[in-house]
Motif scaffolding. Structure first.
Motif, PDB file in Angstrom:
ATOM      1  N   ILE A  32      -1.129 162.821 108.086  1.00 38.59           N
ATOM      2  CA  ILE A  32       0.273 162.456 107.898  1.00 38.59           C
ATOM      3  C   ILE A  32       0.200 161.239 106.946  1.00 38.59           C
ATOM      4  O   ILE A  32      -0.521 160.459 107.024  1.00 38.59           O
ATOM      5  N   SER A  33       1.054 161.218 105.822  1.00 39.29           N
ATOM      6  CA  SER A  33       0.958 160.252 104.865  1.00 39.29           C
ATOM      7  C   SER A  33      -0.094 159.536 104.483  1.00 39.29           C
ATOM      8  O   SER A  33      -0.294 158.161 104.581  1.00 39.29           O
ATOM      9  N   ILE A  34      -1.111 160.316 104.118  1.00 42.36           N
ATOM     10  CA  ILE A  34      -2.474 159.951 103.721  1.00 42.36           C
ATOM     11  C   ILE A  34      -2.367 159.042 102.699  1.00 42.36           C
ATOM     12  O   ILE A  34      -3.039 157.919 102.743  1.00 42.36           O
ATOM     13  N   ILE A  77      -1.089 151.172 101.757  1.00 43.37           N
ATOM     14  CA  ILE A  77      -0.821 150.301 102.647  1.00 43.37           C
ATOM     15  C   ILE A  77      -2.140 149.473 103.369  1.00 43.37           C
ATOM     16  O   ILE A  77      -2.244 148.404 103.422  1.00 43.37           O
ATOM     17  N   GLY A  78      -3.067 150.211 103.510  1.00 39.76           N
ATOM     18  CA  GLY A  78      -4.393 149.820 103.991  1.00 39.76           C
ATOM     19  C   GLY A  78      -5.113 148.761 103.067  1.00 39.76           C
ATOM     20  O   GLY A  78      -5.479 147.704 103.220  1.00 39.76           O
ATOM     21  N   ALA A  79      -4.845 148.956 101.704  1.00 40.22           N
ATOM     22  CA  ALA A  79      -5.547 148.441 100.511  1.00 40.22           C
ATOM     23  C   ALA A  79      -5.080 147.141 100.419  1.00 40.22           C
ATOM     24  O   ALA A  79      -5.521 146.156 100.156  1.00 40.22           O
ATOM     25  N   ASP A 109       3.727 153.122 107.776  1.00 40.97           N
ATOM     26  CA  ASP A 109       4.633 153.964 106.635  1.00 40.97           C
ATOM     27  C   ASP A 109       5.801 154.131 107.068  1.00 40.97           C
ATOM     28  O   ASP A 109       6.131 153.929 108.178  1.00 40.97           O
ATOM     29  N   ARG A 110       6.966 154.365 106.080  1.00 40.41           N
ATOM     30  CA  ARG A 110       8.282 154.509 106.120  1.00 40.41           C
ATOM     31  C   ARG A 110       8.616 155.643 107.244  1.00 40.41           C
ATOM     32  O   ARG A 110       9.765 155.585 107.809  1.00 40.41           O
ATOM     33  N   THR A 131       4.213 147.880 104.234  1.00 42.71           N
ATOM     34  CA  THR A 131       4.893 149.388 104.292  1.00 42.71           C
ATOM     35  C   THR A 131       4.981 150.022 102.834  1.00 42.71           C
ATOM     36  O   THR A 131       4.571 149.353 101.831  1.00 42.71           O
ATOM     37  N   ASP A 132       5.404 151.114 102.806  1.00 48.60           N
ATOM     38  CA  ASP A 132       6.017 151.791 101.599  1.00 48.60           C
ATOM     39  C   ASP A 132       7.309 151.901 101.391  1.00 48.60           C
ATOM     40  O   ASP A 132       7.815 152.806 100.979  1.00 48.60           O
ATOM     41  N   ALA A 133       7.996 150.826 102.006  1.00 47.21           N
ATOM     42  CA  ALA A 133       9.639 151.212 102.086  1.00 47.21           C
ATOM     43  C   ALA A 133      10.263 151.349 100.518  1.00 47.21           C
ATOM     44  O   ALA A 133       9.738 150.655  99.622  1.00 47.21           O
ATOM     45  N   ASN A 134      11.327 151.971 100.476  1.00 45.84           N
ATOM     46  CA  ASN A 134      12.105 152.058  99.128  1.00 45.84           C
ATOM     47  C   ASN A 134      13.384 151.239  99.292  1.00 45.84           C
ATOM     48  O   ASN A 134      13.699 150.870 100.567  1.00 45.84           O
ATOM     49  N   GLU A 135      14.143 151.052  98.408  1.00 39.66           N
ATOM     50  CA  GLU A 135      15.473 150.367  98.473  1.00 39.66           C
ATOM     51  C   GLU A 135      16.304 151.000  99.632  1.00 39.66           C
ATOM     52  O   GLU A 135      17.107 150.352 100.320  1.00 39.66           O
TER      53      GLU A 135
END
Length: 259
Positions: A80-82, A88-90, A214-215, A237-241
């Motif tokens: 999931i969400s690879i 995020i990990g980096a 992740d979001r 995280t990978d959040a967006n607006e």
């Protein structure tokens, strides 16, 4: 509150509670309604059969409040969400500098941090996760400490009194905390009670608490709360607006890092 022994009315109220709160627990409900815990378990079983809630350890989780009501095995989580977890990990790994000690909580996102950590002899990493240990062991200079305990095969991580005891006399610079559920009102939660207990120990041992997720975990609520969102220092995280996380960060006092 007056004792409610009418079964239909009580179940209707519990149904409302579980939808409003995201989760309920047996013992407080038994006290609230003046009935036995066995009676409440029957009520929750009744609601589970009708799709209102899913049974969980010590209570139930709302089927509406949680996107995944049962914890998937680690093999499913890895798929999931690879790409998001890799980014995020980096980004999280770049927050670690020589001279620091850090804890990597169990999870597939924290595993990506392990892959991206610099292989430096002045960095010490502690973990209770078997897969993270494997990733760290491939680095030649990094100092690695495994937190022992009892292996939980479902997520290939160690828990229990031995794991908790290993943290009692330690202080680390940073904790990277994995997330099952991240809800601004209900906090950071997990499916597994021993994990919540261990995570709280990790939080106490850390100078800086960094949640990584992740979001897809936003809005999820699991049965066992680890801590409130305003208790973290950072969120990666990978959040967006549209998620409104920057406004939440400003209001609750944590730093937001978007991968």
């Amino acid at each position: 509150m007056a004792v409610i022994r009418d079964t239909s009315r009580r179940r209707q109220e519990i149904s409302t509670l579980v939808r409003e709160r995201g989760s309920v627990q047996v013992a407080p409900l038994a006290e609230r309604y003046g009935v036995s815990m066995q009676t409440i378990r029957k009520d929750l079983h009744y609601l589970a059969k009708r799709g209102v809630a899913e049974r969980a350890y010590g209570g139930a989780i709302s089927a509406d409040a949680v996107n995944v009501v049962a914890e998937p095995p680690v093999e499913a989580k890895r798929a999931i969400s690879i790409e998001e977890k890799t980014r995020i990990g980096a980004l999280a790994a770049a927050m670690v500098v020589p001279g620091e000690s850090v804890v990597l909580d169990s999870g597939t996102t924290t595993l990506q941090i392990a892959h991206h950590l610099p292989d430096h002899e002045d960095i010490t990493v502690l973990t209770n996760d078997l897969d993270i240990l494997g990733a760290l062991a491939r680095k030649e200079r990094l100092n690695v400490v495994m937190l022992g305990g009892t292996l939980r095969r479902r997520n290939r991580a160690f828990y229990g009194a031995q794991t908790e005891s290993a943290l009692s006399d330690l202080h680390v610079d940073k904790l990277f905390l994995g997330v099952d559920g991240f809800d601004l009102e209900r906090g950071i939660t997990t499916h597994f009670e021993p994990e919540a207990i261990l995570n709280r120990k990790m939080v106490k041992a850390a100078g800086q608490v960094i949640a990584v997720t992740d979001r897809s975990k936003f809005g999820r609520v699991c049965l066992h709360r680890i801590l409130n969102v305003d208790e973290i220092d950072d969120l990666v995280t990978d959040a967006n607006e549209s998620d409104g996380m920057q406004a939440a960060a400003d209001r609750l006092g944590f730093r937001l890092h978007v991968a």
